[in-house]
Motif scaffolding. Structure first.
Motif, mmCIF file in Angstrom:
data_model
loop_
_atom_site.group_PDB
_atom_site.id
_atom_site.type_symbol
_atom_site.label_atom_id
_atom_site.label_comp_id
_atom_site.label_asym_id
_atom_site.label_seq_id
_atom_site.Cartn_x
_atom_site.Cartn_y
_atom_site.Cartn_z
ATOM 1 N N HIS A 34 0.861 -1.179 0.000
ATOM 2 C CA HIS A 34 0.000 0.000 0.000
ATOM 3 C C HIS A 34 0.902 1.235 0.000
ATOM 4 C CE1 HIS A 34 -3.785 2.119 0.957
ATOM 5 N NE2 HIS A 34 -3.045 2.889 1.757
ATOM 6 N N ASP A 36 1.047 5.295 0.041
ATOM 7 C CA ASP A 36 0.280 6.495 0.401
ATOM 8 C C ASP A 36 0.920 7.739 -0.203
ATOM 9 O OD1 ASP A 36 -1.833 5.522 2.238
ATOM 10 O OD2 ASP A 36 -0.109 4.815 3.395
ATOM 11 N N HIS A 67 -2.728 4.700 -3.036
ATOM 12 C CA HIS A 67 -3.780 5.485 -2.370
ATOM 13 C C HIS A 67 -3.433 6.963 -2.524
ATOM 14 C CE1 HIS A 67 -5.821 6.422 1.806
ATOM 15 N NE2 HIS A 67 -6.443 7.000 0.800
ATOM 16 N N MET A 69 -3.896 10.602 -1.826
ATOM 17 C CA MET A 69 -4.497 11.620 -0.949
ATOM 18 C C MET A 69 -4.004 12.969 -1.446
ATOM 19 S SD MET A 69 -4.023 9.491 2.552
ATOM 20 C CE MET A 69 -2.850 8.427 1.727
ATOM 21 N N ASP A 179 -8.330 1.016 6.147
ATOM 22 C CA ASP A 179 -7.006 1.647 6.238
ATOM 23 C C ASP A 179 -6.962 2.598 7.422
ATOM 24 O OD1 ASP A 179 -4.562 2.853 5.767
ATOM 25 O OD2 ASP A 179 -5.157 3.821 3.885
HETATM 26 ZN ZN ZN Z 1 -3.525 4.618 2.874
#
Ligand code: ZN
Ligand code: DX5
Length: 225
Positions: A34, A36, A67, A69, A179
């Motif tokens: 994963h 970020d 992911h 953001m 998450d």
């Molecule tokens: Zn995340």
């Protein structure tokens, strides 16, 4: 029902030894890694971006679960897919950041990558109603996005349960990822609520043996009682 997957978040890895860390997490049996990406706008933190994803691709990491953001991800998703090609399995964008969600999802899917949509803890499930037919994954944020190591928000358990219930009645069934604050001591409870994919940053990288932690997590996921 699909197999439960464990996705360690490299945000909690030692970035000075990132290659070793990713190799270790791969050996320890991670299903996905994963990643970020944070921009200092949508969330206060700034984490990592395209050059790191390109570097990870060259060290045969596990499939990447990216992911985003970041504000306005709409026109950037292809860049991330290209950076990690062919290892990118999922691109997840935050519902709160997308102005052109239909086109963003289409851009992701047109590259043969799974399209995920993340909801902040207090973004209601009702926003998904029109979106369900288009997405492959719903990411329920179980902390406020921005930082690793925050405590799990317990009221997200009924949210996951409710989401599982809604999805069970749909024709297109996106998978459910969670998450934030997921650890050995709560993974089973979240799984029982209906999650399929478990992101864990500090819950894995801050333990001594990644292998033992992931094994113990799998045991928790399989335990009958
Ligand atoms: Zn995340
Ligand atoms: C938070 C990130 C998470 C974070 C999880 O914004 O999306 O993926 O790295 O870290 P832990 O598991 O430590 O909460």
């Amino acid at each position: 029902m699909m197999n439960k997957l464990i996705a360690p978040s490299i945000l909690s890895a030692d970035f000075g030894r990132l290659i070793e860390e990713v190799n270790a997490i791969k050996k320890a049996g991670a299903d996905w890694i994963h990643i970020d990406v944070m921009d200092g706008h949508f969330v206060p933190n700034i984490s990592l971006g395209i050059p790191i994803i390109e570097a990870l691709k060259n060290i045969t990491s596990p499939p990447m679960d990216i992911h985003l953001m970041i504000d306005n991800p709409d026109e950037r998703v292809e860049d991330f897919i290209k950076a990690g090609d062919p290892l990118v399995r999922v691109i997840t964008v935050q519902y709160e950041t997308c102005k052109l969600l239909h086109s963003t999802i289409s851009r992701i899917k047109s590259k043969g990558v799974m399209a995920g949509l993340a909801l902040n803890p207090l973004t209601p499930l009702s926003v998904l109603e029109e979106i369900f037919p288009y997405i492959d994954l719903v990411l329920v944020m179980t902390v406020e996005p921005g930082f690793a190591g925050q405590p799990f928000i317990k009221s997200m358990i009924p949210k996951v349960r409710e989401l599982r219930n809604i999805i069970s009645k749909l024709d297109n069934k996106p998978i459910i990822e969670v998450d934030g604050g997921i650890k050995l001591n709560n993974i089973r409870e979240v799984a029982k609520a209906g999650a399929d994919v478990f992101v864990s940053g500090s819950g894995i990288f801050k333990t001594k043996s990644y292998f033992k932690t992931i094994q113990a997590m799998r045991k928790e996921l399989k335990r009958r009682k």
